[in-house]
Design an enzyme around this catalytic site. Structure first.
Site, PDB file in Angstrom:
ATOM      1  N   TRP A 361      74.306  43.406 125.476  1.00  0.00           N
ATOM      2  CA  TRP A 361      74.955  42.252 124.798  1.00  0.00           C
ATOM      3  C   TRP A 361      74.907  42.796 123.308  1.00  0.00           C
ATOM      4  O   TRP A 361      75.676  42.466 122.493  1.00  0.00           O
ATOM      5  CB  TRP A 361      74.118  41.221 125.003  1.00  0.00           C
ATOM      6  CG  TRP A 361      72.619  41.294 124.245  1.00  0.00           C
ATOM      7  CD1 TRP A 361      71.854  42.249 124.419  1.00  0.00           C
ATOM      8  CD2 TRP A 361      71.883  40.680 123.125  1.00  0.00           C
ATOM      9  NE1 TRP A 361      70.429  42.274 123.846  1.00  0.00           N
ATOM     10  CE2 TRP A 361      70.867  40.909 123.209  1.00  0.00           C
ATOM     11  CE3 TRP A 361      72.244  39.333 122.594  1.00  0.00           C
ATOM     12  CZ2 TRP A 361      69.698  40.299 122.154  1.00  0.00           C
ATOM     13  CZ3 TRP A 361      71.462  38.729 121.754  1.00  0.00           C
ATOM     14  CH2 TRP A 361      70.273  39.479 121.494  1.00  0.00           C
ATOM     15  N   ASP A 362      74.393  43.970 123.037  1.00  0.00           N
ATOM     16  CA  ASP A 362      74.484  44.789 121.569  1.00  0.00           C
ATOM     17  C   ASP A 362      75.813  44.907 121.350  1.00  0.00           C
ATOM     18  O   ASP A 362      76.126  44.720 120.018  1.00  0.00           O
ATOM     19  CB  ASP A 362      73.826  46.104 121.869  1.00  0.00           C
ATOM     20  CG  ASP A 362      72.356  46.296 122.578  1.00  0.00           C
ATOM     21  OD1 ASP A 362      72.126  45.471 123.508  1.00  0.00           O
ATOM     22  OD2 ASP A 362      71.652  47.245 121.998  1.00  0.00           O
ATOM     23  N   GLU A 488      62.671  39.499 125.430  1.00  0.00           N
ATOM     24  CA  GLU A 488      62.163  39.815 126.544  1.00  0.00           C
ATOM     25  C   GLU A 488      60.719  39.833 126.980  1.00  0.00           C
ATOM     26  O   GLU A 488      60.136  40.329 127.897  1.00  0.00           O
ATOM     27  CB  GLU A 488      62.548  41.404 126.687  1.00  0.00           C
ATOM     28  CG  GLU A 488      64.170  41.421 126.964  1.00  0.00           C
ATOM     29  CD  GLU A 488      64.829  42.551 126.982  1.00  0.00           C
ATOM     30  OE1 GLU A 488      63.955  43.626 127.275  1.00  0.00           O
ATOM     31  OE2 GLU A 488      66.006  42.752 127.223  1.00  0.00           O
ATOM     32  N   LYS A 590      59.138  39.725 121.511  1.00  0.00           N
ATOM     33  CA  LYS A 590      59.566  40.914 121.403  1.00  0.00           C
ATOM     34  C   LYS A 590      60.707  41.088 120.233  1.00  0.00           C
ATOM     35  O   LYS A 590      60.515  41.853 119.387  1.00  0.00           O
ATOM     36  CB  LYS A 590      60.135  41.568 122.620  1.00  0.00           C
ATOM     37  CG  LYS A 590      60.708  42.996 122.579  1.00  0.00           C
ATOM     38  CD  LYS A 590      61.310  43.144 123.994  1.00  0.00           C
ATOM     39  CE  LYS A 590      61.699  44.765 123.855  1.00  0.00           C
ATOM     40  NZ  LYS A 590      62.532  45.163 125.047  1.00  0.00           N
ATOM     41  N   GLN A 591      61.511  39.981 120.043  1.00  0.00           N
ATOM     42  CA  GLN A 591      62.488  40.177 119.315  1.00  0.00           C
ATOM     43  C   GLN A 591      63.235  38.688 118.977  1.00  0.00           C
ATOM     44  O   GLN A 591      62.759  37.999 119.483  1.00  0.00           O
ATOM     45  CB  GLN A 591      63.851  40.981 119.750  1.00  0.00           C
ATOM     46  CG  GLN A 591      64.290  40.439 120.940  1.00  0.00           C
ATOM     47  CD  GLN A 591      64.943  41.565 121.922  1.00  0.00           C
ATOM     48  OE1 GLN A 591      64.225  41.983 122.718  1.00  0.00           O
ATOM     49  NE2 GLN A 591      66.357  41.728 121.632  1.00  0.00           N
TER      50      GLN A 591
HETATM   51  C1  BGC Z   1      66.172  44.808 124.096  1.00  0.00           C
HETATM   52  C2  BGC Z   1      67.722  44.440 124.449  1.00  0.00           C
HETATM   53  C3  BGC Z   1      68.611  45.234 124.267  1.00  0.00           C
HETATM   54  C4  BGC Z   1      68.418  46.579 124.815  1.00  0.00           C
HETATM   55  C5  BGC Z   1      69.200  47.577 124.488  1.00  0.00           C
HETATM   56  C6  BGC Z   1      66.037  46.053 124.779  1.00  0.00           C
HETATM   57  O1  BGC Z   1      64.766  46.654 124.244  1.00  0.00           O
HETATM   58  O2  BGC Z   1      65.426  43.823 124.207  1.00  0.00           O
HETATM   59  O3  BGC Z   1      67.921  43.090 123.705  1.00  0.00           O
HETATM   60  O4  BGC Z   1      69.923  45.006 124.680  1.00  0.00           O
HETATM   61  O5  BGC Z   1      67.110  47.093 124.366  1.00  0.00           O
HETATM   62  O6  BGC Z   1      69.329  47.919 123.033  1.00  0.00           O
END
Ligand code: BGC
Length: 786
Positions: A361-362, A488, A590-591
Site C-alpha cells: 500500500w506504500d 501492525e 507501530k505506526q
Molecule cells: C509496515 C507496512 C509497510 C511495509 C512495507 C511494514 O513495516 O508496517 O505498513 O507497508 O513495511 O514498507
C-alpha cells in the site's frame, strides 16, 4: 549511521568524499540508478568489493516457495521474489599486471557524486597500484529516463606519472554469486543461479546474453556494445559464453593519455515474446542508444529531469539537511516510477532486494500522492498496473469466500505473497487505499478518462468487497470486524477507525463514479439497489469514540486495552524483541493509524479531536515502521506542534541518507522518501484534497525560513511560496486565468495575472507538546538533548 564525515550536505548532489568499506552496502543503495524499468545498485564498476551486487528489471521475478510451519485454508501457496539479473555494470581494469581493486595499493582520492539534476552517478578514483603505477579512473553512469531499455557508462582511465599498459574487461555476467540472504534453504535453492541460459552471441565490440527464469519462465536479454577512443594502438576483442561475455580492450597509455570507453547497455524481458523477438528488441535498443550517443543520452536525461524539477521541486531555506533530503526523495521516487509503465512500484523501488521486491500500500498511500501532484503520467501508469491485476484480485476474493476484489497486501505481479495473514490479508484497507488513489488522481488532475478506462472497475469491485466484509448489526450500525489497520501491532480487531472511514469513502466514491459513467457501470452489473447499499453502509459505518477521554480509539475498545510497559521494553523495533501475542492486546502502536486517518480523511475530524488524538497517540507510537514519521509530521503541524513536526519531517527525509532504520543496505524506503515531500507540503504547506478542493494552510517551524513548492492542479501549475508572515500563490499557467483554492479554510481566488500574497493564519496549539515513549523521541530532539 551514515554520518556527515564522508557525505556532504549540498542542495543538488549526494557526494561521498572518501571511500568507506563499512558503508559500502548503504552507499550502493543511495547511489542506485533507475528509471522504473531498469535498476542498478551503485556497485563499483570493478565488481569487488561489494555489499550486494544488484541489477533489476521491474517485475522480473522468480516464484519461490512460501514455507508454513502450519498451513491454513486460503494461505498463498507461492511467493514472488525479485531476481538479480545479468550485471552489465562490470568493467574490470588491469594496470600492467595489477587489478584495480580499492582494497590493494593506495587510494589517493575517491569521490562519488549523484547529480540529481543530471541524473548521473560520477566516480573519480586516483589510485596507485601495489607496483607504484598511478592512474585516474573516472566513470559516469546513467540509466536513461528517455530511452527506457538503455543504460550507459562512460569510463576513462588516465596514466598519471608513467607509461602504463591497461587492460579493460567490460562484462555481462549472469548468475553472479550473491551474499546469502534467504534463511530458508528451500528459498535459497530457488534463488541460487536463478537464470537459465538460453542463448548468447557476440561481435567484435559487444554481446547479447539471453536467460530465462525456471519457474516463472520469464525470458530476459541483456546486451552491450562499446565505443573506444584512445591515442595510439588498441586491441578490442569480445568473447561470450552462457553466463558471461567480455569485451577486452588493451592499450598503452603515456602520462596524461586517456583511454575512453562508452559502454551502452540494453535490457528487456517478456513472458510472451520469442527468443528472436527479444533478442532483436535489445539489439534495436542498443542501436538506438549508440545512435543517440553518450552526449545525446546525457542531454535527454537532463531535459527529462529539468521538466520534472520544474513541476516538482521543493525549496527549503534555513534547513540544508532537509533541502538535500527532500530532493533526494523526489529524485528516487521519480527513478522508481518514471518508466515503470504499468508495472508495480516496489516498496524499495529497484534499489535492492528488501521485501523481496514487493509493492505494498506504500505505492498508493505514500508514493502516488507525490506523483499525482508532480508527475501525474507516472501516477496514472501505476494505477493502470493495479487495475491490470483486477482479475487476480477477483480470484483472491473468491478464494476467501468474498465478493468483489481483494488486492494483495504484497506482490510483484498481482498475486498475494504475504504469508502472515494477520498483518497481510486482514489489512483490507489496501483496497480502500487503492480506491482513494484513483479518486485523488481524478480530483487533482481533473482527468475522468482513467476512471472510465480502468478505475471504475476497481472502485466497484472494492466496494463489493467492503460490502461482503462488513455487516449491519441489529441496531443498524455497520461494522468491519477481523480487520487490521495500518498499525501492525494491533491486529484482527473490530472497527478500526482508519479502515471504516476509508471503506466508507471507497463505497461513496464507487457510487459517485457509477453515476459519472453509467454505461460502464451497467457493464459491471451495478444496479441502483447495489449503489444504495453502498451508500447506506458508508452512512452507517461505526466510528468509535471514547467520550471519557475525548479521543477516538484506534479500533473498538482500544483505549481500554492494557497500557504497554515502555519502561521495561526498550529495545526497538519491538517486532524483533517482543512477541506479537503480547503486542496485540496492548496499547502500543507501530505506526500512525488513527493519526493517518486524520490526514487522509481530514474532514471527518474536528480540530479539537485532532489535537486530542495526536496527544494520545504520540505517547503510544513507536515509529517502528518507516511509514510513520511523515504522517506524524503532517498531523503535529496541523495541531500546532510545529517544532515536533519539523523533527518528524527530518526523520522521514533522512531515513536513508542517515540510515536511520539500519537497513538502507537492503534498498531505499520509497514511502518515507515520498513522505519527506508530504511532511513539507502537507505538513508545513497544509495541503489537503479530501474535500475535492485544493486546500492549503501553510505555517513554518522556526528552523525553516522559507518553503517554496510547486504543484499541478487540473492543468494549472502553481507555486506556493511561504515565509513566517505570508504566503504567495502564483499560478504559472493554466486553462483559465483564475481558479479558487482554499487558504486557511476560506476560499481564495488566485489568477495567472498576478501572484496573490496573503497572511499566514497562526494557530496556537490546544495542548502542550506531547511526549513520546521513552527513547522514541524523534531523532533530532534526541541528539539535541544528548
Ligand atoms: C509496515 C507496512 C509497510 C511495509 C512495507 C511494514 O513495516 O508496517 O505498513 O507497508 O513495511 O514498507
Amino acid at each position: 549511521m551514515i554520518s556527515g564525515k564522508n557525505f556532504t550536505v549540498e542542495p543538488w548532489h549526494i557526494r561521498e568524499t572518501s571511500f568507506d568499506l563499512d558503508l559500502l552496502d548503504e552507499a550502493e543503495s543511495l547511489f542506485a540508478l533507475s528509471n522504473g524499468h531498469i535498476g542498478m545498485r551503485g556497485n563499483l564498476e570493478e565488481g569487488e568489493p561489494h555489499g550486494l551486487p544488484g541489477t533489476y528489471l521491474n517485475s522480473y521475478y522468480e516464484v519461490r516457495p512460501l514455507p508454513y510451519a502450519e498451513a491454513g485454508f486460503g494461505y498463498p501457496e507461492a511467493g514472488q521474489t525479485l531476481v538479480n539479473i545479468t550485471n552489465g555494470k562490470l568493467i574490470r581494469l588491469l594496470v600492467d599486471d595489477e587489478p584495480f581493486d580499492l582494497r590493494y595499493g593506495e587510494l589517493l582520492e575517491h569521490e562519488r557524486v549523484l547529480d540529481m539534476r543530471a541524473g548521473t552517478l560520477t566516480r573519480t578514483a586516483d589510485w596507485r597500484s601495489p607496483a607504484g603505477k598511478q592512474v585516474r579512473v573516472v566513470s559516469t553512469r546513467l540509466v536513461s529516463l528517455a530511452q527506457r531499455s538503455v543504460a550507459a557508462i562512460e569510463y576513462t582511465v588516465e596514466a598519471v606519472d608513467e607509461f602504463a599498459r591497461v587492460t579493460v574487461q567490460s562484462e555481462l555476467v549472469a548468475n553472479e554469486q550473491l551474499p546469502d540472504s534467504a534463511d530458508d534453504p528451500r528459498v535459497a535453492a530457488v534463488l541460487d543461479n536463478p537464470l537459465e541460459a538460453v542463448g548468447h552471441e557476440h561481435s567484435e565490440y559487444g554481446a547479447i546474453l539471453l536467460h530465462r527464469t525456471r519457474i516463472s519462465e520469464l525470458l530476459m536479454a541483456a546486451a552491450m556494445t562499446h565505443d573506444v577512443e584512445v591515442p595510439g594502438r588498441v586491441e578490442v576483442t569480445t568473447g561470450a559464453r552462457t553466463d558471461w561475455a567480455t569485451t577486452t580492450v588493451i592499450c598503452g597509455l603515456r602520462p596524461g593519455q586517456k583511454l575512453r570507453i562508452v559502454k551502452y547497455l540494453a535490457y528487456g524481458w517478456s513472458s510472451l515474446r520469442s527468443r528472436p523477438a527479444l533478442r532483436d528488441q535489445v539489439a534495436a535498443a542498443l542501436s538506438g542508444a549508440r545512435y543517440t550517443g553518450w552526449e545525446g543520452l546525457l542531454e535527454s536525461q537532463r531535459e527529462y529531469l529539468d521538466e520534472f524539477w520544474d513541476s516538482a521541486d521543493v525549496e527549503v531555506e534555513g534547513d540544508p539537511d532537509s533541502q538535500q533530503a527532500v530532493r533526494f526523495g523526489l529524485f528516487h521516487v521519480l527513478q522508481a516510477s518514471a518508466r515503470a509503465e504499468r508495472r508495480a512500484i516496489p516498496g524499495k523501488g529497484l534499489t535492492g532486494t528488501g521485501y523481496d521486491g514487493h509493492a505494498f500500500w506504500d505505492t498508493e498511500g505514500f508514493v502516488l500522492p507525490l506523483l499525482t501532484y508532480t508527475a501525474p503520467y507516472a501516477a496514472a501508469d501505476a494505477l493502470r498496473w493495479r487495475a491490470s491485476t483486477l482479475d487476480l484480485a477477483r480470484e483472491r476474493a473468491a478464494q476467501l469466500n468474498l465478493t468483489g476484489a481483494a488486492f494483495p497486501w504484497r506482490t510483484i505481479r498481482g498475486e498475494e505473497c504475504s504469508a502472515y495473514w494477520p498483518a497481510g490479508t486482514a489489512a483490507w484497507h489496501v483496497n480502500a487505499d487503492i480506491a482513494m488513489a484513483f479518486e485523488r488522481y481524478r480530483v487533482v488532475t481533473g482527468d475522468d478518462s482513467l476512471e472510465a478506462e480502468c478505475g471504475l472497475a476497481v472502485l466497484v469491485e472494492t466496494a463489493r468487497l467492503w460490502l461482503s466484509l462488513g455487516h449491519h448489526d441489529r441496531f443498524g450500525v455497520w461494522h468491519v470486524d477481523g480487520v487490521t489497520g495500518p498499525d501492525e501491532y494491533t491486529a484482527v480487531v473490530r472497527d478500526n477507525v482508519f479502515t471504516n472511514l476509508m471503506a466508507a469513502h471507497n463505497l461513496r466514491t464507487a457510487a459517485e463514479g457509477c453515476l459519472r459513467h453509467p454505461d460502464r457501470a451497467e457493464e459491471l452489473g451495478v444496479t441502483e439497489a447495489e449503489m444504495a447499499d453502498w451508500r447506506t453502509a458508508a452512512d452507517d459505518a461505526f466510528i468509535p469514540f471514547d467520550d471519557d477521554l475525548g479521543v477516538h480509539p484506534q479500533c473498538a475498545g482500544f483505549t481500554t486495552l492494557q497500557e504497554w510497559d515502555f519502561v521495561t521494553n526498550t529495545t526497538y523495533p519491538l517486532l524483533l524483541h517482543a512477541p506479537y501475542v503480547r503486542l496485540y492486546p496492548a496499547q502500543v502502536i507501530k505506526q500512525a493509524d488513527l493519526v493517518l486517518a486524520m490526514q487522509w480523511q481530514s474532514h471527518a475530524f474536528t480540530l479539537e479531536q485532532k489535537a486530542r488524538n495526536v496527544d494520545y497517540y504520540e505517547r503510544r507510537t513507536t515509529r517502528d515502521s518507516s511509514l510513520s514519521a511523515c504522517t506524524q509530521a503532517v498531523m503535529c503541524a496541523e495541531v500546532g506542534h510545529l517544532e515536533l513536526a519539523h523533527d518528524y519531517a527530518y526523520e522521514a527525509a533522512l531515513i536513508d541518507l542517515r540510515d536511520l532504520h539500519h537497513n538502507t543496505r537492503d534498498g531505499l524506503h520509497m514511502a518515507s522518501l515520498a513522505g519527506a515531500w508530504t511532511a513539507l507540503v502537507a505538513g508545513f504547506g497544509g495541503l489537503r484534497d479530501d474535500d475535492g478542493v485544493l486546500s492549503l494552510d501553510p505555517r513554518l517551524p522556526s528552523g525553516i525560513t522559507r518553503l517554496r513548492f510547486r504543484l499541478r492542479w487540473r492543468d494549472f501549475r502553481i507555486t506556493v511560496d511561504v515565509n513566517h508572515e505570508n504566503v504567495t500563490y502564483t499560478v504559472r499557467d493554466g486553462p483559465h486565468t483564475a481558479m479558487t483554492i482554499r487558504h486557511g479554510g476560506e476560499d481564495l481566488e488566485i489568477s495567472t495575472d498576478e501572484p496573490s500574497t496573503v497572511a499566514i493564519k497562526p494557530r496556537e496549539p490546544l495542548l502542550p507538546e506531547p511526549q513520546q515513549p521513552p527513547g522514541r523521541e524523534p531523532l533530532r530532539r534526541r541528539l539535541q538533548q544528548g
